[in-house]
Design an enzyme around this catalytic site. Structure first.
Site, short mmCIF file in Angstrom:
data_model
loop_
_atom_site.label_atom_id
_atom_site.label_comp_id
_atom_site.label_asym_id
_atom_site.label_seq_id
_atom_site.Cartn_x
_atom_site.Cartn_y
_atom_site.Cartn_z
N ASP A 134 0.84 -1.19 0.00
CA ASP A 134 0.00 0.00 0.00
C ASP A 134 0.89 1.24 0.00
O ASP A 134 2.08 1.18 0.31
CB ASP A 134 -0.88 0.03 1.26
CG ASP A 134 -1.67 -1.25 1.45
OD1 ASP A 134 -2.44 -1.61 0.53
OD2 ASP A 134 -1.50 -1.90 2.51
N ASP A 158 -1.02 -2.18 -4.34
CA ASP A 158 -2.23 -2.55 -3.61
C ASP A 158 -3.11 -1.31 -3.41
O ASP A 158 -3.59 -0.76 -4.38
CB ASP A 158 -1.87 -3.24 -2.30
CG ASP A 158 -3.00 -4.12 -1.79
OD1 ASP A 158 -3.75 -4.67 -2.60
OD2 ASP A 158 -3.12 -4.27 -0.56
N ASP A 159 -3.30 -0.84 -2.22
CA ASP A 159 -4.21 0.28 -1.96
C ASP A 159 -3.44 1.57 -1.68
O ASP A 159 -2.25 1.55 -1.35
CB ASP A 159 -5.10 -0.04 -0.75
CG ASP A 159 -5.88 -1.33 -0.95
OD1 ASP A 159 -6.63 -1.42 -1.95
OD2 ASP A 159 -5.73 -2.25 -0.12
N ASP A 162 -4.67 1.73 3.61
CA ASP A 162 -5.30 0.49 4.04
C ASP A 162 -5.33 0.46 5.56
O ASP A 162 -4.28 0.55 6.21
CB ASP A 162 -4.54 -0.73 3.50
CG ASP A 162 -5.25 -2.04 3.80
OD1 ASP A 162 -6.32 -2.04 4.44
OD2 ASP A 162 -4.74 -3.10 3.36
N LYS A 194 -9.12 2.62 1.80
CA LYS A 194 -9.77 1.39 2.28
C LYS A 194 -9.76 1.42 3.80
O LYS A 194 -8.68 1.33 4.41
CB LYS A 194 -9.06 0.15 1.73
CG LYS A 194 -9.81 -1.14 2.04
CD LYS A 194 -9.33 -2.30 1.18
CE LYS A 194 -8.00 -2.84 1.63
NZ LYS A 194 -7.64 -4.09 0.91
#
Length: 299
Positions: A134, A158-159, A162, A194
């Site tokens: 992330d 990924d994010d 997170d 997220k």
């Protein structure tokens, strides 16, 4: 002073005492280091710490397990794990960039609380499977009061942010999460913000919801490969105010009222989020679990 051809960063940190500042001048190479509590790092002349000498999951670039340090004006890159890992509290990071690391650029976990991030950037971090790197990971038992202002997460595998299994609410002000979920041929989840919600990582405890009242003010999510603002089973009352979500490939705002978290195995009804004075551009939404307030546009 640490610079190429001089004293190593590790040796400088061994000599430094709380309240002192180690200055990074230009680009230096280093193995993984731990920053002693209260010792500061400051950069000049485009200061960059290249952690390409690290290897494996023990290869975090900088570890902060203590309290009260300030990091400013440095770039951390090429670590074989996190660029910067924080389990301490009351640390401040200003104008710090983490990039090209093999796990999350910045991670706050294991009780780390009240850490402040200003004008920090995290980009092009990617792990082999794409599922961990992330931009900013405030997760796995992070504590209360972690705060981000004018920070940017872009092009991470990924994010952007997170908050999986976080134990404390975060506040994000004027932050951006853009184009996350793909980096140099590697795909991950790809959510912008997220916000976590299920803890199935506390030893001896069954998986459970951990309601947290996160706040996002003036934040923007654009072009992420999944959702822009994502509940991720968060059952607390999350507030989004003056936020913009634009052209994300999933939902721009993903706040369903109910869900069946895989870790729990049963259906739950979540707390209602607040979406106030926010904007939706070029994308769909699921806001059955949110209340619109003020002057919202595009919903």
């Amino acid at each position: 002073m640490v610079k190429a051809g001089g004293m190593s960063l590790a040796d400088a940190l061994k000599k430094a005492k709380s309240g002192q500042t180690v200055v990074i001048d230009g680009t230096v190479k280093s193995g993984a280091v731990s920053l002693p509590a209260g010792v500061n790092l400051a950069g000049k002349n485009n200061a960059t710490i290249d952690f390409s000498q690290t290897s494996g999951s023990s290869g975090r670039g900088i570890t902060l397990s203590g309290n009260g340090s300030t990091l400013s004006n440095i770039t951390v890159k090429n670590a074989s794990d996190n660029g910067i890992f924080i389990s301490g509290s009351n640390n401040t990071l200003k104008y710090v960039t983490c990039c090209y690391n093999e796990d999350a650029g910045f991670q706050v976990s294991n009780g780390g609380a009240n850490n402040k991030f200003y004008n920090c950037k995290s980009h092009h971090n990617a792990d082999a499977k794409g599922e961990n790197a992330d931009g900013f990971a405030v997760k796995l038992h992070s504590g209360e009061g972690n705060y981000f202002e004018n920070c940017v997460a872009e092009y991470n595998s990924d994010d952007g942010w997170d908050c999986y299994a976080a134990h404390g609410a975060v506040t994000l002000v004027n932050c951006q999460a853009n184009y996350n979920g793909y980096c140099d041929g590697i795909y991950g989840d790809g959510n912008g913000f997220k916000m976590g919600g299920v803890d199935n990582k506390t030893p001896g405890k069954a998986a459970h919801l951990d309601p947290l009242n996160h706040k996002l003010i003036g934040c923007t999510a654009k072009g992420n490969y999944a959702n822009g603002f994502d509940r991720n089973n968060q059952s607390g009352v999350v507030t989004m105010k003056n936020c913009i979500s634009d052209s994300n490939k999933g939902n721009n705002y993903h706040w369903p009222l109910t869900g069946k978290p895989s870790a729990l195995g049963y259906k739950v009804t979540f707390g209602k989020a607040i979406i106030e004075d926010c904007t939706n551009i070029n994308g769909k939404v699921n806001i059955t679990g949110a209340t619109l307030k003020g002057n919202c546009k595009g919903f």
